[in-house]
Design an enzyme around this catalytic site. Sequence first.
Site, PDB file in Angstrom:
ATOM      1  N   TYR A  55       0.849  -1.207   0.000  1.00 54.16           N
ATOM      2  CA  TYR A  55       0.000   0.000   0.000  1.00 54.16           C
ATOM      3  C   TYR A  55       0.881   1.253   0.000  1.00 54.16           C
ATOM      4  O   TYR A  55       0.662   2.173  -0.785  1.00 54.16           O
ATOM      5  CB  TYR A  55      -0.901  -0.051   1.232  1.00 54.16           C
ATOM      6  N   LYS A  79       0.917   3.903  -3.118  1.00 56.99           N
ATOM      7  CA  LYS A  79       0.559   5.320  -2.930  1.00 56.99           C
ATOM      8  C   LYS A  79       1.737   6.227  -3.298  1.00 56.99           C
ATOM      9  O   LYS A  79       1.548   7.281  -3.898  1.00 56.99           O
ATOM     10  CB  LYS A  79       0.125   5.570  -1.480  1.00 56.99           C
TER      11      LYS A  79
HETATM   12  N1  LIG Z   1      -9.596   6.446   5.958  1.00 58.69           N
HETATM   13  C1  LIG Z   1      -8.303   6.609   6.196  1.00 58.69           C
HETATM   14  O1  LIG Z   1      -7.844   6.608   7.343  1.00 58.69           O
HETATM   15  C2  LIG Z   1      -7.346   6.839   5.056  1.00 58.69           C
HETATM   16  C3  LIG Z   1      -6.016   7.163   5.369  1.00 58.69           C
HETATM   17  C4  LIG Z   1      -5.126   7.399   4.334  1.00 58.69           C
HETATM   18  C5  LIG Z   1      -5.556   7.354   3.028  1.00 58.69           C
HETATM   19  N2  LIG Z   1      -6.844   7.020   2.741  1.00 58.69           N
HETATM   20  C6  LIG Z   1      -7.232   6.963   1.335  1.00 58.69           C
HETATM   21  O2  LIG Z   1      -8.394   7.756   1.136  1.00 58.69           O
HETATM   22  C7  LIG Z   1      -9.152   7.218   0.054  1.00 58.69           C
HETATM   23  C8  LIG Z   1     -10.582   7.041   0.497  1.00 58.69           C
HETATM   24  O3  LIG Z   1     -10.599   6.130   1.576  1.00 58.69           O
HETATM   25  P1  LIG Z   1     -11.859   5.881   2.518  1.00 58.69           P
HETATM   26  O4  LIG Z   1     -11.313   5.749   3.883  1.00 58.69           O
HETATM   27  O5  LIG Z   1     -12.933   6.859   2.243  1.00 58.69           O
HETATM   28  O6  LIG Z   1     -12.252   4.408   1.994  1.00 58.69           O
HETATM   29  P2  LIG Z   1     -13.614   3.593   2.044  1.00 58.69           P
HETATM   30  O7  LIG Z   1     -13.221   2.175   1.922  1.00 58.69           O
HETATM   31  O8  LIG Z   1     -14.461   3.993   3.204  1.00 58.69           O
HETATM   32  O9  LIG Z   1     -14.355   4.037   0.703  1.00 58.69           O
HETATM   33  C9  LIG Z   1     -13.774   3.739  -0.543  1.00 58.69           C
HETATM   34  C10 LIG Z   1     -14.851   3.526  -1.585  1.00 58.69           C
HETATM   35  O10 LIG Z   1     -14.155   3.196  -2.805  1.00 58.69           O
HETATM   36  C11 LIG Z   1     -14.793   2.111  -3.425  1.00 58.69           C
HETATM   37  N3  LIG Z   1     -13.776   1.384  -4.211  1.00 58.69           N
HETATM   38  C12 LIG Z   1     -12.734   0.637  -3.732  1.00 58.69           C
HETATM   39  N4  LIG Z   1     -12.028   0.130  -4.741  1.00 58.69           N
HETATM   40  C13 LIG Z   1     -12.616   0.565  -5.875  1.00 58.69           C
HETATM   41  C14 LIG Z   1     -12.336   0.343  -7.248  1.00 58.69           C
HETATM   42  N5  LIG Z   1     -11.326  -0.448  -7.647  1.00 58.69           N
HETATM   43  N6  LIG Z   1     -13.113   0.964  -8.176  1.00 58.69           N
HETATM   44  C15 LIG Z   1     -14.157   1.738  -7.780  1.00 58.69           C
HETATM   45  N7  LIG Z   1     -14.473   1.942  -6.495  1.00 58.69           N
HETATM   46  C16 LIG Z   1     -13.722   1.367  -5.551  1.00 58.69           C
HETATM   47  C17 LIG Z   1     -15.374   1.274  -2.286  1.00 58.69           C
HETATM   48  O11 LIG Z   1     -16.492   0.498  -2.735  1.00 58.69           O
HETATM   49  C18 LIG Z   1     -15.778   2.360  -1.281  1.00 58.69           C
HETATM   50  O12 LIG Z   1     -17.128   2.768  -1.434  1.00 58.69           O
HETATM   51  C19 LIG Z   1      -8.449   5.935  -0.358  1.00 58.69           C
HETATM   52  O13 LIG Z   1      -7.607   6.181  -1.483  1.00 58.69           O
HETATM   53  C20 LIG Z   1      -7.603   5.580   0.855  1.00 58.69           C
HETATM   54  O14 LIG Z   1      -6.478   4.810   0.515  1.00 58.69           O
HETATM   55  C21 LIG Z   1      -7.755   6.784   3.723  1.00 58.69           C
END
Ligand SMILES: NC(=O)c1ccc[n+]([C@@H]2O[C@H](COP(=O)([O-])OP(=O)(O)OC[C@H]3O[C@@H](n4cnc5c(N)ncnc54)[C@H](O)[C@@H]3O)[C@@H](O)[C@H]2O)c1
Length: 263
Positions: free
Chosen positions: A167, A171
């Site tokens: 991951y 990223k």
């Molecule tokens: N939540 C955190 O703490 C955190 C921290 C660092 C980075 N991020 C990044 O922020 C972004 C959003 O994360 P989040 O926490 O809202 O995630 P989440 O899992 O709550 O929501 C992500 C959404 O993306 C959809 N999804 C996943 N893979 C997909 C694909 N291949 N094609 C289309 N849709 C897809 C899922 O169905 C889901 O609805 C991500 O890139 C994640 O890596 C999140």
Amino acid sequence: MSGNILDLKRRVGLVTGAGQGVGRAVALRFAENNAGGVVVNDFRLERAQAVAGEVEKLGVKALAAQCDVTSFDSVTAMFEKARAAFGKVDILVNNAGNAGADPSAVARKPFWEQEPKDWEPFLGTNLFGVLNCVRVAGPAMIANKYGKIVTVISDAGRVGEPNLEIYSGAKAGAAGFMRAVAKDLGRAGITANCVALGATRTPAIERATSDPEAVKRMLKVYQIKRLGEPEDAANMILFLSSDASSWITGQTIPVNGGYSFAM
Ligand SMILES: NC(=O)c1ccc[n+]([C@@H]2O[C@H](COP(=O)([O-])OP(=O)(O)OC[C@H]3O[C@@H](n4cnc5c(N)ncnc54)[C@H](O)[C@@H]3O)[C@@H](O)[C@H]2O)c1
């Protein structure tokens, strides 16, 4: 003209993975700030439809677009549908990502016990998904001489996280790619930036954040003693999607409560 410097001036945004969490908050921020339309992507159709409904309640046209961003053909078809609905896509937010949303898609074994097939879910969405969307969105942005591209990465990609090796690498790869895109496309009037998130309260990390003691331990390394909210991320993504950020490109901006600092 409103006095809102974040006004999107009727521009059309496409947000990947917008069915919940950060992506949903971005779709709603776009609707609240005068977007001309919002394409709500998710590979779970029912999630995309629910958020598209919320966008429309705010008086903005929305398209629920089911597509797995790891498939170049599906991404191509999604952009065709988006252009048929709105005529163009001015803003691309590469938000879809997976560090733990779907436990079955995440290799829980230590890296040293993993096989290459364990890496695919991370590289697929977090890196190839970004390449696919930018490759498909870019040519029309170049022709229109306007575009804003924002990719959501993680502090894992900036500082590295043990147990999240692939991951972190995916990223970081996305961020390096975005810097090259910024150099390619600046002269075409297109900005390309990343937002690096720290622990943000979304369904993805629900399990890790449901225990208050675990949250307390987590917050020891944060300067601001709370988890991030999806809106914290969405506010920065809105800024990088608006003309208020027109002289900012090729950057990775942390939104992370001071977990780590940008130099
Ligand atoms: N939540 C955190 O703490 C955190 C921290 C660092 C980075 N991020 C990044 O922020 C972004 C959003 O994360 P989040 O926490 O809202 O995630 P989440 O899992 O709550 O929501 C992500 C959404 O993306 C959809 N999804 C996943 N893979 C997909 C694909 N291949 N094609 C289309 N849709 C897809 C899922 O169905 C889901 O609805 C991500 O890139 C994640 O890596 C999140």
